[in-house]
Design an enzyme around this catalytic site. Structure first.
Site, PDB file in Angstrom:
ATOM      1  N   ALA A  43       1.268  -2.782   7.734  1.00 19.73           N
ATOM      2  CA  ALA A  43       2.054  -4.011   7.568  1.00 19.73           C
ATOM      3  C   ALA A  43       2.454  -4.102   6.100  1.00 19.73           C
ATOM      4  O   ALA A  43       1.585  -4.106   5.218  1.00 19.73           O
ATOM      5  CB  ALA A  43       1.248  -5.235   7.974  1.00 19.73           C
ATOM      6  N   ARG A  45       5.817  -5.667   3.431  1.00 28.29           N
ATOM      7  CA  ARG A  45       7.135  -6.310   3.320  1.00 28.29           C
ATOM      8  C   ARG A  45       8.168  -5.354   2.742  1.00 28.29           C
ATOM      9  O   ARG A  45       9.340  -5.492   2.965  1.00 28.29           O
ATOM     10  CB  ARG A  45       7.026  -7.582   2.483  1.00 28.29           C
ATOM     11  CG  ARG A  45       6.790  -8.797   3.377  1.00 28.29           C
ATOM     12  CD  ARG A  45       6.618 -10.031   2.586  1.00 28.29           C
ATOM     13  NE  ARG A  45       5.284 -10.072   2.025  1.00 28.29           N
ATOM     14  CZ  ARG A  45       4.884 -10.876   1.058  1.00 28.29           C
ATOM     15  NH1 ARG A  45       5.732 -11.712   0.515  1.00 28.29           N
ATOM     16  NH2 ARG A  45       3.656 -10.864   0.602  1.00 28.29           N
ATOM     17  N   ARG A  46       7.712  -4.401   1.924  1.00 22.53           N
ATOM     18  CA  ARG A  46       8.638  -3.423   1.353  1.00 22.53           C
ATOM     19  C   ARG A  46       7.927  -2.076   1.221  1.00 22.53           C
ATOM     20  O   ARG A  46       6.695  -2.042   1.145  1.00 22.53           O
ATOM     21  CB  ARG A  46       9.181  -3.898   0.002  1.00 22.53           C
ATOM     22  CG  ARG A  46       8.138  -4.146  -1.043  1.00 22.53           C
ATOM     23  CD  ARG A  46       8.705  -4.862  -2.241  1.00 22.53           C
ATOM     24  NE  ARG A  46       8.847  -6.281  -2.004  1.00 22.53           N
ATOM     25  CZ  ARG A  46       7.851  -7.174  -2.145  1.00 22.53           C
ATOM     26  NH1 ARG A  46       6.668  -6.772  -2.534  1.00 22.53           N
ATOM     27  NH2 ARG A  46       8.032  -8.451  -1.909  1.00 22.53           N
ATOM     28  N   LYS A 103     -11.756  -9.568  -3.531  1.00 27.81           N
ATOM     29  CA  LYS A 103     -12.936 -10.256  -4.086  1.00 27.81           C
ATOM     30  C   LYS A 103     -12.819 -11.758  -4.007  1.00 27.81           C
ATOM     31  O   LYS A 103     -13.805 -12.471  -3.788  1.00 27.81           O
ATOM     32  CB  LYS A 103     -13.198  -9.812  -5.531  1.00 27.81           C
ATOM     33  CG  LYS A 103     -12.001  -9.923  -6.469  1.00 27.81           C
ATOM     34  CD  LYS A 103     -11.298  -8.599  -6.624  1.00 27.81           C
ATOM     35  CE  LYS A 103      -9.901  -8.764  -7.167  1.00 27.81           C
ATOM     36  NZ  LYS A 103      -9.431  -7.605  -7.876  1.00 27.81           N
ATOM     37  N   GLY A 132     -13.819  -1.669  -8.642  1.00 25.56           N
ATOM     38  CA  GLY A 132     -12.937  -0.569  -8.213  1.00 25.56           C
ATOM     39  C   GLY A 132     -13.664   0.605  -7.589  1.00 25.56           C
ATOM     40  O   GLY A 132     -14.276   0.484  -6.531  1.00 25.56           O
ATOM     41  N   LYS A 203     -16.245 -11.460  -8.644  1.00 23.67           N
ATOM     42  CA  LYS A 203     -17.046 -10.236  -8.462  1.00 23.67           C
ATOM     43  C   LYS A 203     -18.522 -10.510  -8.744  1.00 23.67           C
ATOM     44  O   LYS A 203     -19.405 -10.009  -8.038  1.00 23.67           O
ATOM     45  CB  LYS A 203     -16.515  -9.132  -9.376  1.00 23.67           C
ATOM     46  CG  LYS A 203     -15.085  -8.704  -9.013  1.00 23.67           C
ATOM     47  CD  LYS A 203     -14.483  -7.842 -10.109  1.00 23.67           C
ATOM     48  CE  LYS A 203     -13.065  -7.424  -9.798  1.00 23.67           C
ATOM     49  NZ  LYS A 203     -12.354  -6.870 -10.949  1.00 23.67           N
TER      50      LYS A 203
HETATM   51  N1  HSE Z   1      -7.425  -7.152 -11.904  1.00 22.89           N
HETATM   52  C1  HSE Z   1      -8.629  -6.460 -11.604  1.00 22.89           C
HETATM   53  C2  HSE Z   1      -9.164  -5.849 -12.894  1.00 22.89           C
HETATM   54  C3  HSE Z   1      -8.344  -5.391 -10.589  1.00 22.89           C
HETATM   55  O1  HSE Z   1      -8.422  -5.759 -13.870  1.00 22.89           O
HETATM   56  O2  HSE Z   1     -10.323  -5.481 -12.954  1.00 22.89           O
HETATM   57  C4  HSE Z   1      -9.574  -4.794  -9.996  1.00 22.89           C
HETATM   58  O3  HSE Z   1     -10.346  -5.727  -9.321  1.00 22.89           O
END
Ligand code: HSE
Length: 434
Positions: A43, A45-46, A103, A132, A203
């Site tokens: 899914a 949108r672009r 998160k 990440g 987080k």
């Molecule tokens: N904006 C978040 C960061 C992306 O800079 O850590 C990863 O969760």
């Protein structure tokens, strides 16, 4: 065995990375999972120019994926709170397992989502929501499950760490570095989430629940961003042997749990003080393992996809096991979560860096020392700089021993009321992490 069919909702940075990793490493991943994994629908949108989706069916409506009877696992990568919540609840309602990198969704709506998932006997996995590509959730939830966790502290926002690093190492301007972080796909859709610590608090909320066995309580996290940091404080901290990092700290105390995100001075020789750029690191202190440190890319297309795909593999492996025996969402069995409270910031304990701008008069230092000693605040080091040419004021920099925040608030109010003290006292918390 038939391949497991997944649907990817959202084809942005992480969605594109997830598609690419699943496609590129399909054979290796199938060998690990025990079954093939097929992207049956996307899914978006672009289109994403970094992603060659070929013949994979694409819809503009995320709910097509949640309602698609062929799909076993919905991968939610659209971000945000509202639509993502509706999508995930719908997928669970339809008996689908969910993998998400969101998160904000887990920190704010996780308790509701997990309850629904338990009711329906489906899995919800969210390794990519924190730090990440670092498998830190798995490390705490499974690798450290023998431990009573005492505390954890982490650099868990890549954008903020990238900005602080570029400012310190290259003297670049805040706004300029933030724009680069956005162009590189590190920053949130609303970058104030990064620079004001909201993303890190999301987080930290998740990590604290998994570490201590408590419900998700994002609304009780104390959050302070990096936007007010000055290069003067960065330089004074260096002169005192510290680095300033934007840290999330969760700590167990007898009266409750500390849950706080703020700029923090860390001794410059600690490994975590040398985590730079978009890299993240989380230190976890457990009673059996001692301190362990997890380091890696905290944001980015394929680093985050690595965690998403690992969750998909976990779900695929678990598909044939007893649903009553899945690894619990928050690491502890849901009926044995603790109600030990989250402490307000005034009850948290830390050491403090204080910068005072004072008039160059005799006796000011003595007044400052009196105010601190009357409140039982012990000074660890003190540095008085020469008079500044532009305003004729003297910067006084103090580092205290550990003390409860309420006492420091009281001392700061008394310091700011002194006739010879000009403007606000700058306060940055200090953590030794030993
Ligand atoms: N904006 C978040 C960061 C992306 O800079 O850590 C990863 O969760």
């Amino acid at each position: 065995m038939k391949p497991v069919k997944v649907g990817i909702c959202g084809l942005g940075t992480v969605g594109g990375g997830t598609f690419n990793v699943l496609k590129r490493n399909a054979e290796e991943i199938a060998r690990r999972a025990g079954r093939g994994i097929e992207v049956a629908q996307i899914a978006a949108r672009r289109p994403n120019p970094k992603c060659e989706t070929g013949a994979t069916p694409i819809t503009a409506d995320i709910f097509d994926v949640a309602n698609n009877p062929e799909i076993d696992i919905v991968i939610e990568l659209i971000g945000g709170y509202t639509q993502a919540r509706e999508l995930v609840l719908k997928a669970i309602e339809n008996g689908k397992h969910v993998v998400t990198a969101n998160k904000a969704l887990i920190a704010v709506h996780g308790n509701e989502i997990f309850a629904k998932a338990r009711e329906k006997g489906v899995m919800v996995a969210f390794e990519a929501a924190v730090a990440g590509g670092i498998p830190v959730i798995k490390a705490i939830r499974e690798g450290l499950s023998a431990n009573r966790i005492n505390w954890l502290a982490g650099i868990i926002n890549g954008t903020g760490n990238f900005i602080l690093t570029e400012m310190r190492e290259k003297g670049r301007a805040f706004e300029d570095v933030l724009k680069e972080a956005q162009a590189l796909g590190y920053a949130e859709a609303d970058p104030t989430f990064d620079v004001e610590g909201i993303d890190a608090a999301h987080k930290l909320t998740i990590l604290a629940s998994i570490a201590f066995g408590i419900p998700l309580q994002f609304d009780k996290a104390y959050t302070e961003g990096i936007s007010k940091l000055t290069s003067a404080d960065v330089n004074y901290a260096e002169a005192l042997g510290y680095r300033i990092k934007h840290l999330g700290v969760a700590r167990r105390t007898d009266s409750g749990f500390e849950l706080r995100v703020h700029p923090t001075l860390i001794p410059a020789d600690r490994l975590i003080a040398n985590v730079n750029g978009v890299m993240n690191a989380v230190m976890v202190n457990g009673d059996a393992a001692g301190s362990t440190l997890y380091y890696g890319a905290g944001a980015g297309m394929e680093a985050t996809a690595s965690a998403v795909v690992a969750d998909v593999v976990d779900v695929v492996r678990a598909l044939t096991t007893d649903p009553e025996n899945h690894v619990p969402h928050l690491a502890f069995q849901p009926d044995s979560l603790s109600d030990h409270p989250i402490l307000p910031i005034e009850a948290c304990e830390s050491a403090y860096y204080l910068r005072i701008q004072a008039k160059d008069h005799p006796g000011v230092l003595a007044q400052v020392a009196t105010i601190l000693s009357e409140r039982g605040i012990n000074i660890e080091s003190i540095m008085q700089k020469e008079v500044e040419e532009q305003d004729g004021l003297v910067p006084m920099i103090l580092v205290t021993h550990r003390v409860v925040e309420a006492r420091v608030n009281d001392a700061i109010a008394a310091l700011e009321a002194l006739e010879d003290v000009v403007g606000n006292v700058v306060r940055i918390r200090v953590e030794q992490l030993n």
